[in-house]
Design a protein around this motif. Structure first.
Motif, short mmCIF file in Angstrom:
data_model
loop_
_atom_site.label_atom_id
_atom_site.label_comp_id
_atom_site.label_asym_id
_atom_site.label_seq_id
_atom_site.Cartn_x
_atom_site.Cartn_y
_atom_site.Cartn_z
N LYS A 81 0.83 -1.13 -0.04
CA LYS A 81 -0.03 0.01 0.08
C LYS A 81 0.82 1.31 0.09
CE LYS A 81 -3.62 1.02 2.39
NZ LYS A 81 -4.39 0.87 3.45
N LEU A 82 0.43 2.20 -0.60
CA LEU A 82 1.16 3.60 -0.96
C LEU A 82 0.25 4.72 -0.45
CD1 LEU A 82 2.77 2.86 -4.35
CD2 LEU A 82 4.08 2.52 -2.16
N HIS A 83 0.76 5.69 0.08
CA HIS A 83 0.35 7.09 0.19
C HIS A 83 0.89 7.78 -0.87
CE1 HIS A 83 -0.33 11.18 1.89
NE2 HIS A 83 -1.04 10.70 2.91
N PRO A 84 -0.06 8.88 -1.51
CA PRO A 84 0.59 9.65 -2.55
C PRO A 84 1.79 10.43 -2.44
CG PRO A 84 -2.13 9.94 -2.26
CD PRO A 84 -1.61 9.09 -0.84
N ILE A 85 1.88 10.79 -1.20
CA ILE A 85 3.28 11.35 -0.71
C ILE A 85 3.93 10.10 -0.09
CG2 ILE A 85 4.48 12.79 0.79
CD1 ILE A 85 1.90 14.42 1.05
N THR A 86 4.68 9.51 -1.20
CA THR A 86 5.46 8.10 -0.80
C THR A 86 6.18 7.99 0.72
OG1 THR A 86 5.76 7.92 -3.30
CG2 THR A 86 6.99 6.33 -1.80
N ALA A 87 6.80 9.03 1.19
CA ALA A 87 7.40 9.04 2.32
C ALA A 87 6.49 8.69 3.46
CB ALA A 87 8.34 10.30 2.52
N MET A 88 5.11 9.15 3.47
CA MET A 88 4.00 9.09 4.40
C MET A 88 3.53 7.76 4.69
SD MET A 88 2.34 12.92 4.45
CE MET A 88 1.59 12.39 6.03
N PRO A 89 2.97 7.22 5.80
CA PRO A 89 2.41 5.84 6.06
C PRO A 89 1.15 5.85 5.15
CG PRO A 89 2.42 7.49 7.94
CD PRO A 89 3.31 8.14 7.13
N ALA A 90 0.94 4.80 4.94
CA ALA A 90 -0.39 4.67 3.98
C ALA A 90 -1.58 4.16 4.95
CB ALA A 90 -0.16 3.49 2.99
N GLU A 91 -1.56 4.16 6.20
CA GLU A 91 -2.54 3.51 6.75
C GLU A 91 -4.04 4.53 6.70
OE1 GLU A 91 0.00 4.98 10.22
OE2 GLU A 91 0.25 3.93 8.57
N ASN A 92 -3.54 5.77 6.44
CA ASN A 92 -4.93 6.74 6.13
C ASN A 92 -5.57 6.58 4.76
OD1 ASN A 92 -3.65 7.43 8.62
ND2 ASN A 92 -3.43 9.68 7.87
N CYS A 93 -4.93 5.87 3.85
CA CYS A 93 -5.53 5.66 2.68
C CYS A 93 -6.33 4.48 2.40
CB CYS A 93 -4.30 5.45 1.74
SG CYS A 93 -3.02 6.79 1.59
N THR A 94 -7.23 4.58 1.59
CA THR A 94 -8.33 3.67 1.45
C THR A 94 -7.36 2.28 0.80
OG1 THR A 94 -8.76 4.47 -0.98
CG2 THR A 94 -10.29 5.15 0.95
N ASP A 95 -8.29 1.09 0.91
CA ASP A 95 -7.55 -0.21 0.39
C ASP A 95 -7.19 -0.17 -0.69
OD1 ASP A 95 -7.61 -0.97 3.25
OD2 ASP A 95 -9.68 -2.28 2.93
N GLN A 96 -6.13 -0.93 -1.13
CA GLN A 96 -5.59 -0.82 -2.63
C GLN A 96 -5.09 -2.29 -2.53
OE1 GLN A 96 -1.87 1.70 -2.05
NE2 GLN A 96 -3.29 3.41 -1.15
N MET A 97 -4.23 -2.74 -3.49
CA MET A 97 -3.70 -4.01 -4.02
C MET A 97 -4.86 -4.74 -4.51
SD MET A 97 -0.60 -3.38 -3.05
CE MET A 97 0.04 -5.03 -3.18
N GLY A 98 -5.69 -4.18 -5.45
CA GLY A 98 -6.75 -4.92 -6.04
C GLY A 98 -7.71 -5.76 -5.11
N VAL A 99 -8.03 -4.96 -3.80
CA VAL A 99 -8.92 -5.75 -2.80
C VAL A 99 -10.19 -4.90 -3.12
CG1 VAL A 99 -9.62 -5.92 -0.57
CG2 VAL A 99 -6.97 -6.11 -1.00
N GLU A 100 -11.34 -5.64 -3.44
CA GLU A 100 -12.46 -5.27 -4.00
C GLU A 100 -13.38 -4.65 -2.72
OE1 GLU A 100 -16.59 -6.72 -5.92
OE2 GLU A 100 -14.85 -8.05 -6.31
N GLY A 101 -14.00 -3.67 -2.76
CA GLY A 101 -14.66 -3.13 -1.70
C GLY A 101 -15.76 -1.94 -2.21
N PRO A 102 -16.57 -1.56 -1.21
CA PRO A 102 -17.64 -0.60 -1.67
C PRO A 102 -17.26 0.62 -2.24
CG PRO A 102 -18.17 -1.60 0.60
CD PRO A 102 -16.84 -2.01 0.11
N TRP A 103 -18.02 1.06 -2.89
CA TRP A 103 -17.53 2.28 -3.78
C TRP A 103 -16.95 3.44 -2.93
CZ3 TRP A 103 -20.66 6.93 -2.81
CH2 TRP A 103 -21.89 6.47 -2.02
N TYR A 104 -17.67 3.67 -1.86
CA TYR A 104 -17.40 4.93 -1.04
C TYR A 104 -16.01 4.53 -0.12
CZ TYR A 104 -19.26 2.58 3.40
OH TYR A 104 -19.47 1.63 4.39
N GLU A 105 -15.57 3.42 -0.02
CA GLU A 105 -14.43 2.94 0.42
C GLU A 105 -13.23 2.80 -0.43
OE1 GLU A 105 -15.19 -0.63 2.81
OE2 GLU A 105 -16.33 0.57 4.33
#
Length: 449
Positions: free
Chosen positions: A276-300
């Motif tokens: 997982k990545l943050h748009p600002i690469t140096a910042m931690p990604a936990e604030n970001c919505t789920d990535q890595m191809g994991v399917e989820g509801p539109w608003y998430e």
């Protein structure tokens, strides 16, 4: 109390009791503004008072009584567009989902509700919006009033979902406008100039899921040659770059899983992200919505950031510039040409696409656009100089700024490039003849007096 369904309309009005409206009650809500700042902390509001109505009726009374005022939403604008010389009226307590019309596929809301509050309620009933902005923390009416957007070559901005508004005008009366009325197209992206929106109705659709696939180090040469194809590779696509190297650092592709998915085995020379990545690469990604191809509801997935977390970097400045989509690749390379000017104050830049719309004061009025968004260090004297260079560099492409972010374009330039500016000024004067909703931002950039 369970929702009642009548003639295809689901009533979701919050039935908690609120205090009754009276002039005495409203006066008790009047407070002196003490060091109130916007979300990023770069702007301190100059309005002497802040008042917070709990009902539309209270809002009407406040507007009718006041001499000068301005609506204050979720405080996500970076300039003084929401400030007032005397009084602000916060819409934060006007935050209810009123009803869903299942036959018309619409939702009616109070204007102060935030997208992050509205979306889960829609999801619970099996519905969704067509798109969302990068952050769900913003209020619906405030986002629409400034033509805020998400991304996607076929997706219009957030106001494009609006079917009806209920506008409280300077005399405290409610005027309802819809798509069948010409004034509607000047009022939705209204910059707060016509009045304060009390309620809105939005188009909705059946809920859907989204997955995010991220890629790193996209060669700029590939972007130049395949710009349209890259931006069309998903339902919503964002590029993140600092313009420094021969690559775009990140590409975020958000794909609806109810539509045919593209094969991302090879992505124009970019490599798939392995974490997982943050748009600002140096910042931690936990604030970001789920990535890595994991399917989820539109608003998430459609926003970049989670509702319960600090979006972006927090302490920052933002600016954003719109150019016609056909000029996007050339405009990108023009910015690369001044990368040494941009870089010292830049945190990250995001490139997105937005479909054309019919709203008079939208930068996408009658033209498909690509935007160049900049997240800056909070150093305004230096950033101001950089914005001048960016605006000069993008001037050949008819660049227009986001109304709620930082820019330095001259009012005469805004006038010449917003083709409906004269009509908008006449409309503002029609609904606000005595200038109750005027402020220094509108006086400079719209009225020019």
């Amino acid at each position: 109390m369970s929702p009642a369904i009548t003639v295809g309309v689901i009533s979701l009005l919050n039935c908690k009791q609120k205090k009754t409206s009276s002039k005495t009650d409203i006066d008790m809500d009047k407070v002196v503004a003490e060091a109130r700042k916007n979300w990023a902390g770069n702007y301190s509001y100059k309005a002497k008072t802040l008042r917070t109505p709990n009902t539309v009726e209270e809002l009407q009374d406040l507007i009718k009584e006041s001499v000068k005022q301005k609506a204050l939403g979720s405080k996500h604008c970076f300039n003084n567009i929401a400030d007032s010389p005397t009084e602000q009226i916060s819409t934060k307590n006007l935050n209810r989902l009123i009803s869903i019309d299942e036959d018309a596929k619409t939702v009616t809301i109070e204007s102060g509700i935030r997208y992050g509050e509205l979306a889960p309620q829609l999801q619970e009933k099996g519905y969704a919006l067509h798109n969302l902005a990068s952050l769900p923390h913003i209020s619906v009416a405030g986002a629409c009033a400034t033509a805020t957007h998400g991304s996607g070559v076929t997706n219009g901005n957030l106001p494009s979902a609006v079917t009806t508004i209920e506008l409280v005008t300077a005399d405290g009366q409610i005027v309802e406008l819809n798509r069948e009325q010409p004034d509607f197209y000047g009022a939705v992206v209204g910059l707060g100039a016509l009045g304060i929106i009390a309620r809105m109705t939005l188009d909705i659709e059946k809920t859907y899921n989204v997955r995010q696939d991220l890629f790193q180090n996209l060669p700029v040469a590939e972007l130049q040659e395949h710009f349209d194809e890259i931006m069309s590779s998903g339902y919503s696509v964002s590029l993140f770059t600092d313009y420094q190297n021969d690559t775009v650092s990140q590409v975020w592709v958000k794909s609806r899983t109810d539509r045919k998915l593209k094969d991302f085995g090879s992505f124009y020379g970019a490599s798939a992200a392995t974490k997982k990545l943050h748009p600002i690469t140096a910042m931690p990604a936990e604030n970001c919505t789920d990535q890595m191809g994991v399917e989820g509801p539109w608003y998430e997935r459609l926003p970049h950031f989670k509702m319960g977390f600090t979006p972006s970097s927090g302490k920052e400045l933002q600016s954003e510039y719109f150019v016609a989509k056909e000029n996007a690749a050339e405009a990108y390379m023009a910015l690369v040409g001044i990368k040494d000017v941009i870089f010292p104050q830049l945190m990250i830049s995001e490139v997105r696409s937005i479909a054309a719309d019919d709203y008079w004061m939208s930068p996408c009025y009658k033209r498909d656009c690509v935007t160049f968004h900049f997240t800056w260090k909070q150093n305004w004297p230096q950033v101001r100089k950089i914005l001048g260079r960016i605006e000069e560099t993008l001037s050949p492409f008819g660049v227009l700024p986001h109304w709620g972010k930082m820019f330095t374009l001259e009012p005469a330039t805004l006038y010449s490039r917003h083709k409906k500016m004269d009509d908008f000024v006449l409309l503002a004067k029609k609904y606000d003849p005595k200038g109750k909703f005027r402020n220094s931002f509108l006086d400079l950039n719209v009225y020019r007096t």
